[in-house]
Motif scaffolding. Structure first.
Motif, mmCIF file in Angstrom:
data_model
loop_
_atom_site.group_PDB
_atom_site.id
_atom_site.type_symbol
_atom_site.label_atom_id
_atom_site.label_comp_id
_atom_site.label_asym_id
_atom_site.label_seq_id
_atom_site.Cartn_x
_atom_site.Cartn_y
_atom_site.Cartn_z
ATOM 1 N N GLU A 40 66.921 58.206 57.246
ATOM 2 C CA GLU A 40 68.255 57.650 56.992
ATOM 3 C C GLU A 40 68.185 56.498 55.996
ATOM 4 N N LEU A 41 67.228 55.603 56.189
ATOM 5 C CA LEU A 41 67.089 54.477 55.268
ATOM 6 C C LEU A 41 66.597 54.937 53.898
ATOM 7 N N GLY A 42 65.798 55.985 53.883
ATOM 8 C CA GLY A 42 65.363 56.537 52.596
ATOM 9 C C GLY A 42 66.544 57.030 51.777
ATOM 10 N N ARG A 43 67.495 57.681 52.444
ATOM 11 C CA ARG A 43 68.693 58.158 51.730
ATOM 12 C C ARG A 43 69.538 56.982 51.244
ATOM 13 N N LEU A 44 69.618 55.936 52.063
ATOM 14 C CA LEU A 44 70.380 54.753 51.655
ATOM 15 C C LEU A 44 69.775 54.125 50.404
ATOM 16 N N ILE A 45 68.463 54.028 50.363
ATOM 17 C CA ILE A 45 67.780 53.458 49.196
ATOM 18 C C ILE A 45 67.967 54.352 47.968
ATOM 19 N N ALA A 46 67.866 55.658 48.188
ATOM 20 C CA ALA A 46 67.988 56.594 47.056
ATOM 21 C C ALA A 46 69.378 56.535 46.425
ATOM 22 N N ASN A 47 70.404 56.229 47.237
ATOM 23 C CA ASN A 47 71.779 56.219 46.745
ATOM 24 C C ASN A 47 72.338 54.815 46.565
ATOM 25 N N GLN A 48 71.460 53.822 46.487
ATOM 26 C CA GLN A 48 71.932 52.441 46.526
ATOM 27 C C GLN A 48 72.800 52.040 45.332
ATOM 28 N N LYS A 49 72.684 52.726 44.224
ATOM 29 C CA LYS A 49 73.471 52.336 43.050
ATOM 30 C C LYS A 49 74.951 52.665 43.195
ATOM 31 N N ASP A 50 75.288 53.391 44.286
ATOM 32 C CA ASP A 50 76.690 53.732 44.510
ATOM 33 C C ASP A 50 77.483 52.564 45.080
#
Length: 314
Positions: free
Chosen positions: A202-212
């Motif tokens: 879950e945190l990996g996805r948050l980091i991957a999409n952080q520029k949003d």
């Protein structure tokens, strides 16, 4: 390495500040932990002006409110304590952890007796006034009661969280950036995987999409969930899974016989025949023999000072 600032109930340092003029000296806190923690001692009752010695106090339910009252009298200390707490809390924002005195109506973290107006116990799920205010003001702060540190798993988990939170605080003090957030997540990946693999993803996805989203919004969501995950007790099977994952990165450093020995010790750990330090020591030896940069970054390899011996008991 500089010591980590950690709050502590003053009586645990052997200071005679309790209501009866005594103390609750914790040799573990003043011995092993004192080598690495820079203590910020606080005794709410003393610092709120109640004096030593002083009458014993207790929590009392009065309607919807819980008051801090003299155990054998009618004096109400709530307003004095609340006023002191409001002034003291801002000075604790630099702390990376807090060790509280159990069973205290001011410092107790959980299971504190609450009485009715006649002084009779009506339930035991209260929390000390100071402890409650502290945990509300700083929800990310690792907090533990001294008595619970006698449990090897709770002790290891608390100290691991203190070091992880210290890493986060230093990251923010140096200026949070998106690259810094990625680096923080990267070095804590194996720890997160061990505590809660779905949470890690879950945190990996948050980091991957952080520029949003704005960085501050992402960081707030990230560290809130990170500290929740770090509270999760690590099962032996989860440790074994992470160690087997590490072996994949060390394939060039391991002979077939090395791999067989490590697998045997991981299996022995899962059967509770050896502590975690045994297979981890073998993996760390392989890492030293032929360093892998990705593993070198991982806090899981050494999440706290080795000479605390915490992995010798889990």
């Amino acid at each position: 390495m500089a010591k980590i600032p950690v709050g502590i109930s003053t009586c645990l340092l052997g200071k005679n500040v309790r209501h009866d003029g005594g103390h609750k000296h914790s040799r573990f806190c003043t011995g092993q932990l004192a080598r690495y923690f820079d203590y910020h001692p606080v005794c709410p009752e003393l610092e709120a002006g109640f004096g030593v010695p002083r009458p014993a106090i207790q929590l009392r339910q009065q309607g919807e409110a819980v008051r801090l009252m003299e155990s054998k009298g009618e004096r109400d200390y709530t307003d004095e304590m609340t006023h002191w707490i409001d002034g003291a809390l801002p000075g604790l924002e630099h702390l990376r952890g807090y060790i509280l005195m159990a069973k205290s109506p001011s410092c107790g973290m959980e299971r504190i007796k609450v009485h009715n107006e006649k002084g009779r116990t009506i339930h035991r799920d209260g929390r000390g006034l100071f402890a409650d205010a502290l945990m509300r003001a700083y929800p990310l702060l690792p907090v533990e009661e001294e008595g619970r540190l006698n449990d090897s798993h709770l002790r290891e988990n608390f100290i691991e969280r203190v070091y992880a939170y210290d890493d986060w605080m230093r990251l923010n003090e140096n200026g949070l950036t998106r690259a810094g957030l990625v680096a923080f997540h990267t070095r804590h990946k194996f720890q997160l995987m061990a505590h809660d693999e779905p949470g890690y993803r879950e945190l990996g996805r948050l980091i991957a999409n952080q520029k949003d989203e704005p960085l501050e919004t992402v960081a707030e969501r990230y560290i809130g969930r990170f500290m929740e995950i770090m509270k999760v007790h690590i099962r032996r099977g989860a440790h074994a899974n992470v160690m087997q994952h590490m072996m994949g990165f060390l394939r060039d450093a391991l002979s077939d016989s090395d791999r067989a020995v490590i697998c045997e010790q991981i299996a022995a750990y899962q059967r509770e025949e050896v502590p975690l330090v045994v297979p981890m020591s073998l993996l760390r030896m392989a890492q030293r023999r032929r360093p892998v940069s990705y593993l070198e970054q991982q806090e899981y390899m050494a999440p706290y000072p080795e000479d605390l011996g915490l992995r010798n008991r889990i």
